[in-house]
Enzyme design. Structure first.
Site, mmCIF file in Angstrom:
data_model
loop_
_atom_site.group_PDB
_atom_site.id
_atom_site.type_symbol
_atom_site.label_atom_id
_atom_site.label_comp_id
_atom_site.label_asym_id
_atom_site.label_seq_id
_atom_site.Cartn_x
_atom_site.Cartn_y
_atom_site.Cartn_z
ATOM 1 N N TYR A 177 0.837 -1.204 0.000
ATOM 2 C CA TYR A 177 0.000 0.000 0.000
ATOM 3 C C TYR A 177 0.869 1.249 0.000
ATOM 4 O O TYR A 177 0.636 2.189 -0.778
ATOM 5 C CB TYR A 177 -0.921 0.004 1.218
ATOM 6 C CG TYR A 177 -1.738 1.277 1.342
ATOM 7 C CD1 TYR A 177 -2.755 1.554 0.437
ATOM 8 C CD2 TYR A 177 -1.475 2.207 2.354
ATOM 9 C CE1 TYR A 177 -3.499 2.727 0.534
ATOM 10 C CE2 TYR A 177 -2.213 3.372 2.454
ATOM 11 C CZ TYR A 177 -3.232 3.630 1.547
ATOM 12 O OH TYR A 177 -3.956 4.794 1.645
ATOM 13 N N LYS A 181 1.175 4.328 -2.798
ATOM 14 C CA LYS A 181 0.958 5.737 -2.493
ATOM 15 C C LYS A 181 2.197 6.575 -2.801
ATOM 16 O O LYS A 181 2.077 7.746 -3.195
ATOM 17 C CB LYS A 181 0.551 5.891 -1.027
ATOM 18 C CG LYS A 181 -0.803 5.295 -0.702
ATOM 19 C CD LYS A 181 -1.952 6.131 -1.260
ATOM 20 C CE LYS A 181 -2.581 5.643 -2.516
ATOM 21 N NZ LYS A 181 -3.686 6.505 -2.993
ATOM 22 N N THR A 214 -13.028 6.764 6.477
ATOM 23 C CA THR A 214 -13.766 6.589 5.235
ATOM 24 C C THR A 214 -14.160 5.124 5.085
ATOM 25 O O THR A 214 -13.720 4.259 5.847
ATOM 26 C CB THR A 214 -12.911 6.998 4.018
ATOM 27 O OG1 THR A 214 -11.859 6.043 3.847
ATOM 28 C CG2 THR A 214 -12.310 8.381 4.215
#
Length: 310
Positions: A177, A181, A214
């Protein structure tokens, strides 16, 4: 001076394209732009969720003009198709927000056989942006790429993950991840560098939402559902993080602040970058590595079969 949504200028007559609106950041970015008069083109993988989001935006901004384009960033053919559809339908794109992404799933692959996180978060957006480039260039567009504080936890990118054979290393979801990014941030800075060198009016800026609660924090760990680890992370996010509406602030500042000239990185300004009003923030040494950015660009073109000629 502290930025707020009141600082977003009038966007009447402007068109914004946003990926991933069925999640919190995408939804609140779309709302923020629509409230200032922008016309929206939003993408989503799930038609039912997309319809619900459109209804939500229209309840808040009844007069908004909004179109939905189906897009699965984990399928390069679909990313190319969707970009061609948008480029063939609209003669102008003033703002592109590359927001969609996936976070710390179990080991999975895209339709093209790439590790899911680098394949979706970076390669999908690379192919998508390349397909939109002629319209973006002609429009002197603002391109916003969403990165993460996680990019600072890695010092580079295993570029073998962008090859058909894939990386031979053991899969570690957080490392992959973070590299995806970092790839987002390298792409944003390199796109701006190349645009300036070519005399293009495109401005490329990056942003990160801090530690925002989120749907991604809840569903990411199980790819396309809810898992106990995901629920746990989401609950922690709600306690120490900030709501998605605030996490969208850096994206909105990056998309609309006229003082930004390209290459900047916008994130929350408080609690070590985890929350608060947005401001310009720093990025890691790896994110500023022009050699790594150039290698990533070449590897991305080879992986996607698309040349992004700026």
């Amino acid at each position: 001076m502290t930025w707020s949504a009141d600082d977003i200028p009038d966007l009447s007559g402007r068109r914004a394209v946003i990926t991933g609106v069925t999640g919190g950041l995408g939804l609140h970015t779309a709302l923020g732009l629509a409230r200032k008069g922008a016309e929206l083109v939003v993408t989503a993988r799930d038609e039912t969720k997309a319809s619900a989001v459109v209804d939500r935006i229209r309840r808040d901004v009844p007069r908004v003009r909004i179109d939905v384009v189906a897009l699965d960033l984990a399928d390069l053919a679909d990313a190319k198709r969707a970009a061609a559809e948008v480029a063939g339908t609209y003669d102008r794109i003033d703002v592109l927000v590359n927001n969609a992404g996936i976070m710390i799933p179990p080991r999975s692959e895209t339709k093209d056989g790439f590790e899911l996180q680098i394949g979706t978060n970076h390669l999908g957006h690379f192919a998508w942006t390349a397909g939109l480039w002629p319209v973006l260039d002609a429009s002197d567009a603002r391109v916003v790429t969403v990165s993460s504080m996680a990019h600072t936890s890695v010092g580079g990118i295993d570029l073998t993950s962008l090859t058909p054979a894939g990386s031979p290393r053991r899969y570690r979801r957080w490392q992959s991840y973070a590299e995806s990014k970092l790839a987002n941030l390298l792409f944003a800075v390199e796109l701006d560098r190349r645009a300036k060198a070519a005399g293009s009016g495109v401005v490329s800026v990056a942003a990160h939402p801090g530690y925002a609660a989120t749907n991604l924090t809840k569903t990411g760990p199980s790819v396309r559902g809810v898992s106990l680890p995901g629920v746990g992370i989401h609950q922690v996010s709600k306690i120490i993080g900030q709501p998605a509406s605030h996490g969208a602030w850096p994206l909105l500042m990056a998309a609309t602040d006229p003082s930004l000239t390209g290459g900047e990185y916008v994130g929350p300004g408080s609690l070590g970058g985890m929350r608060g009003r947005p401001k310009l923030v720093g990025m890691s040494r790896a994110a500023r590595d022009e050699s790594l950015a150039d290698d990533l660009w070449a590897a991305s073109e080879a992986a996607t079969g698309v040349e992004l000629k700026v």
